[in-house]
Design a protein around this motif. Sequence first.
Motif, PDB file in Angstrom:
ATOM      1  N   GLU A 115       0.828  -1.208   0.000  1.00  0.00           N
ATOM      2  CA  GLU A 115       0.000   0.000   0.000  1.00  0.00           C
ATOM      3  C   GLU A 115       0.859   1.254   0.000  1.00  0.00           C
ATOM      4  O   GLU A 115       0.532   2.242  -0.659  1.00  0.00           O
ATOM      5  CB  GLU A 115      -0.936  -0.005   1.214  1.00  0.00           C
ATOM      6  CG  GLU A 115      -2.067  -1.023   1.127  1.00  0.00           C
ATOM      7  CD  GLU A 115      -2.968  -0.971   2.343  1.00  0.00           C
ATOM      8  OE1 GLU A 115      -2.692  -0.148   3.254  1.00  0.00           O
ATOM      9  OE2 GLU A 115      -3.940  -1.744   2.394  1.00  0.00           O
ATOM     10  N   VAL A 116       1.948   1.220   0.754  1.00  0.00           N
ATOM     11  CA  VAL A 116       2.866   2.362   0.792  1.00  0.00           C
ATOM     12  C   VAL A 116       3.453   2.621  -0.588  1.00  0.00           C
ATOM     13  O   VAL A 116       3.507   3.761  -1.068  1.00  0.00           O
ATOM     14  CB  VAL A 116       3.990   2.126   1.825  1.00  0.00           C
ATOM     15  CG1 VAL A 116       5.089   3.162   1.669  1.00  0.00           C
ATOM     16  CG2 VAL A 116       3.432   2.165   3.238  1.00  0.00           C
ATOM     17  N   GLU A 117       3.898   1.538  -1.254  1.00  0.00           N
ATOM     18  CA  GLU A 117       4.479   1.688  -2.585  1.00  0.00           C
ATOM     19  C   GLU A 117       3.456   2.235  -3.574  1.00  0.00           C
ATOM     20  O   GLU A 117       3.762   3.140  -4.362  1.00  0.00           O
ATOM     21  CB  GLU A 117       5.016   0.341  -3.081  1.00  0.00           C
ATOM     22  CG  GLU A 117       5.669   0.425  -4.462  1.00  0.00           C
ATOM     23  CD  GLU A 117       6.237  -0.904  -4.920  1.00  0.00           C
ATOM     24  OE1 GLU A 117       6.308  -1.120  -6.150  1.00  0.00           O
ATOM     25  OE2 GLU A 117       6.618  -1.723  -4.073  1.00  0.00           O
ATOM     26  N   GLU A 118       2.236   1.701  -3.534  1.00  0.00           N
ATOM     27  CA  GLU A 118       1.191   2.175  -4.442  1.00  0.00           C
ATOM     28  C   GLU A 118       0.852   3.636  -4.176  1.00  0.00           C
ATOM     29  O   GLU A 118       0.643   4.420  -5.108  1.00  0.00           O
ATOM     30  CB  GLU A 118      -0.059   1.302  -4.292  1.00  0.00           C
ATOM     31  CG  GLU A 118       0.123  -0.112  -4.852  1.00  0.00           C
ATOM     32  CD  GLU A 118      -1.094  -0.987  -4.603  1.00  0.00           C
ATOM     33  OE1 GLU A 118      -1.999  -0.543  -3.856  1.00  0.00           O
ATOM     34  OE2 GLU A 118      -1.147  -2.108  -5.149  1.00  0.00           O
ATOM     35  N   HIS A 119       0.812   4.016  -2.906  1.00  0.00           N
ATOM     36  CA  HIS A 119       0.535   5.413  -2.545  1.00  0.00           C
ATOM     37  C   HIS A 119       1.632   6.333  -3.080  1.00  0.00           C
ATOM     38  O   HIS A 119       1.344   7.387  -3.672  1.00  0.00           O
ATOM     39  CB  HIS A 119       0.442   5.530  -1.018  1.00  0.00           C
ATOM     40  CG  HIS A 119       0.303   6.938  -0.518  1.00  0.00           C
ATOM     41  ND1 HIS A 119      -0.890   7.622  -0.523  1.00  0.00           N
ATOM     42  CD2 HIS A 119       1.228   7.802  -0.005  1.00  0.00           C
ATOM     43  CE1 HIS A 119      -0.716   8.826  -0.028  1.00  0.00           C
ATOM     44  NE2 HIS A 119       0.568   8.966   0.290  1.00  0.00           N
ATOM     45  N   ASN A 120       2.890   5.946  -2.879  1.00  0.00           N
ATOM     46  CA  ASN A 120       4.011   6.779  -3.326  1.00  0.00           C
ATOM     47  C   ASN A 120       4.068   6.891  -4.847  1.00  0.00           C
ATOM     48  O   ASN A 120       4.358   7.960  -5.396  1.00  0.00           O
ATOM     49  CB  ASN A 120       5.331   6.222  -2.793  1.00  0.00           C
ATOM     50  CG  ASN A 120       5.495   6.458  -1.298  1.00  0.00           C
ATOM     51  OD1 ASN A 120       4.836   7.320  -0.727  1.00  0.00           O
ATOM     52  ND2 ASN A 120       6.349   5.679  -0.664  1.00  0.00           N
ATOM     53  N   LEU A 121       3.795   5.791  -5.544  1.00  0.00           N
ATOM     54  CA  LEU A 121       3.791   5.836  -7.005  1.00  0.00           C
ATOM     55  C   LEU A 121       2.629   6.681  -7.522  1.00  0.00           C
ATOM     56  O   LEU A 121       2.742   7.361  -8.545  1.00  0.00           O
ATOM     57  CB  LEU A 121       3.736   4.415  -7.579  1.00  0.00           C
ATOM     58  CG  LEU A 121       5.001   3.574  -7.393  1.00  0.00           C
ATOM     59  CD1 LEU A 121       4.794   2.156  -7.916  1.00  0.00           C
ATOM     60  CD2 LEU A 121       6.206   4.220  -8.092  1.00  0.00           C
ATOM     61  N   GLY A 122       1.505   6.642  -6.794  1.00  0.00           N
ATOM     62  CA  GLY A 122       0.383   7.508  -7.156  1.00  0.00           C
ATOM     63  C   GLY A 122       0.742   8.972  -7.009  1.00  0.00           C
ATOM     64  O   GLY A 122       0.400   9.800  -7.864  1.00  0.00           O
ATOM     65  N   LYS A 125       2.938   9.917  -9.949  1.00  0.00           N
ATOM     66  CA  LYS A 125       2.177  10.109 -11.190  1.00  0.00           C
ATOM     67  C   LYS A 125       1.480  11.466 -11.195  1.00  0.00           C
ATOM     68  O   LYS A 125       1.513  12.203 -12.199  1.00  0.00           O
ATOM     69  CB  LYS A 125       1.140   8.993 -11.342  1.00  0.00           C
ATOM     70  CG  LYS A 125       0.282   9.108 -12.605  1.00  0.00           C
ATOM     71  CD  LYS A 125       1.133   9.013 -13.878  1.00  0.00           C
ATOM     72  CE  LYS A 125       0.291   8.913 -15.140  1.00  0.00           C
ATOM     73  NZ  LYS A 125      -0.523  10.114 -15.404  1.00  0.00           N
ATOM     74  N   GLU A 126       0.862  11.823 -10.090  1.00  0.00           N
ATOM     75  CA  GLU A 126       0.201  13.131  -9.992  1.00  0.00           C
ATOM     76  C   GLU A 126       1.225  14.253 -10.131  1.00  0.00           C
ATOM     77  O   GLU A 126       0.966  15.268 -10.784  1.00  0.00           O
ATOM     78  CB  GLU A 126      -0.526  13.243  -8.654  1.00  0.00           C
ATOM     79  CG  GLU A 126      -1.300  14.535  -8.486  1.00  0.00           C
ATOM     80  CD  GLU A 126      -2.069  14.591  -7.182  1.00  0.00           C
ATOM     81  OE1 GLU A 126      -2.587  15.676  -6.855  1.00  0.00           O
ATOM     82  OE2 GLU A 126      -2.140  13.560  -6.471  1.00  0.00           O
ATOM     83  N   SER A 127       2.403  14.040  -9.526  1.00  0.00           N
ATOM     84  CA  SER A 127       3.461  15.038  -9.619  1.00  0.00           C
ATOM     85  C   SER A 127       3.944  15.200 -11.057  1.00  0.00           C
ATOM     86  O   SER A 127       4.197  16.322 -11.521  1.00  0.00           O
ATOM     87  CB  SER A 127       4.635  14.628  -8.717  1.00  0.00           C
ATOM     88  OG  SER A 127       5.711  15.519  -8.844  1.00  0.00           O
ATOM     89  N   GLN A 128       4.062  14.096 -11.782  1.00  0.00           N
ATOM     90  CA  GLN A 128       4.478  14.154 -13.189  1.00  0.00           C
ATOM     91  C   GLN A 128       3.476  14.943 -14.025  1.00  0.00           C
ATOM     92  O   GLN A 128       3.859  15.753 -14.875  1.00  0.00           O
ATOM     93  CB  GLN A 128       4.629  12.729 -13.739  1.00  0.00           C
ATOM     94  CG  GLN A 128       5.783  11.954 -13.142  1.00  0.00           C
ATOM     95  CD  GLN A 128       5.762  10.491 -13.535  1.00  0.00           C
ATOM     96  OE1 GLN A 128       4.910  10.051 -14.309  1.00  0.00           O
ATOM     97  NE2 GLN A 128       6.686   9.718 -13.006  1.00  0.00           N
ATOM     98  N   ASP A 129       2.201  14.716 -13.782  1.00  0.00           N
ATOM     99  CA  ASP A 129       1.170  15.440 -14.532  1.00  0.00           C
ATOM    100  C   ASP A 129       1.237  16.936 -14.247  1.00  0.00           C
ATOM    101  O   ASP A 129       1.166  17.760 -15.172  1.00  0.00           O
ATOM    102  CB  ASP A 129      -0.219  14.892 -14.164  1.00  0.00           C
ATOM    103  CG  ASP A 129      -0.436  13.459 -14.637  1.00  0.00           C
ATOM    104  OD1 ASP A 129       0.321  13.017 -15.527  1.00  0.00           O
ATOM    105  OD2 ASP A 129      -1.348  12.805 -14.108  1.00  0.00           O
ATOM    106  N   ASP A 130       1.370  17.290 -12.968  1.00  0.00           N
ATOM    107  CA  ASP A 130       1.465  18.707 -12.608  1.00  0.00           C
ATOM    108  C   ASP A 130       2.745  19.333 -13.154  1.00  0.00           C
ATOM    109  O   ASP A 130       2.743  20.497 -13.583  1.00  0.00           O
ATOM    110  CB  ASP A 130       1.421  18.868 -11.087  1.00  0.00           C
ATOM    111  CG  ASP A 130       0.019  18.690 -10.513  1.00  0.00           C
ATOM    112  OD1 ASP A 130      -0.948  18.735 -11.302  1.00  0.00           O
ATOM    113  OD2 ASP A 130      -0.105  18.513  -9.293  1.00  0.00           O
ATOM    114  N   PRO A 162       6.151  12.937  -4.373  1.00  0.00           N
ATOM    115  CA  PRO A 162       5.976  14.102  -5.240  1.00  0.00           C
ATOM    116  C   PRO A 162       7.188  15.017  -5.363  1.00  0.00           C
ATOM    117  O   PRO A 162       7.126  16.026  -6.050  1.00  0.00           O
ATOM    118  CB  PRO A 162       4.835  14.847  -4.536  1.00  0.00           C
ATOM    119  CG  PRO A 162       5.091  14.583  -3.080  1.00  0.00           C
ATOM    120  CD  PRO A 162       5.648  13.175  -3.008  1.00  0.00           C
ATOM    121  N   SER A 163       8.301  14.669  -4.702  1.00  0.00           N
ATOM    122  CA  SER A 163       9.374  15.653  -4.555  1.00  0.00           C
ATOM    123  C   SER A 163      10.228  15.861  -5.806  1.00  0.00           C
ATOM    124  O   SER A 163      11.081  16.741  -5.831  1.00  0.00           O
ATOM    125  CB  SER A 163      10.289  15.270  -3.384  1.00  0.00           C
ATOM    126  OG  SER A 163      10.954  14.049  -3.628  1.00  0.00           O
TER     127      SER A 163
END
Length: 269
Positions: A115-122, A125-130, A162-163
């Motif tokens: 769950e931690v890995e999926e959360h961080n990858l999510g 992905k959001e960071s890449q889009d922004d 997101p960093s």
Amino acid sequence: MLSSLSRLTRPQAIALCALPVVALLAVAGFAPLPFAVAQPGGTADVLGKYEGKPVLKITGAPTRDTKGELRMTTIVATGPQMDVRLGDVIDGWFRTDRAVMPKEAVYPVGDNEKEVEEHNLGDMKESQDDATKAALAYLKANGVDGTDKVKVDADLGKIGGPSAGLFLSLGIIDKLDGDGSGGDLTGGRTIAGTGTIKADGKVGPVGGVAMKTQGAWRDGAKVFLVPKAECGDAQAELPKGMKLIPITTLSGTVDALRALEKGEKVPSC
């Protein structure tokens, strides 16, 4: 008990009273504690490759050959299900290349590693889009044509969180427009740093900047871009000779890099 103690010498009484404390410390030394221990992680040049694959794939517009490096930085921490003991915490407090943090600050979604890995990858992905939106909006506002057709795919493997957002934006700008005058945004340097990014170009704080400056220095960077709010943290263990540049927006970051390239005055912490 008091009458028994009264018959003992002072050293004997102190030793007897210390036994429960010693026993408590012994138990604490083996008991898991709610902390994570972090240290400098790897860095990745967003202008180049990571794990053999280009970090940025840009289509819809011609891209530039770039010189220099834009290195996003990371920290690595003990896993969410890994036990951290008293000795680990004490060792981390006394080492400049370690940081002890509450586990919930590092793993806010719990102890399940998947769950931690999926959360961080999510988050990534959001960071890449922004990052893409912010970079293309910046280029369009500065008169660069054809941004409406540009598509960007970013690949940093299993690096999560997101960093890296700021550096993905800078990488897109450098590959499409450089410094806006035919040169490289890096000025040929190895530039490292960290920072989240919003689609409107605002740069946000991250964690572990003191660790990240050390990883950046290890990998050849002498300039580090840091969210302005975290200047103090970045200075805590700053490698001697490293220049900190505080930033708050994408446009301000580009301006600072241009000034650095020209030998002009740049902001400092």
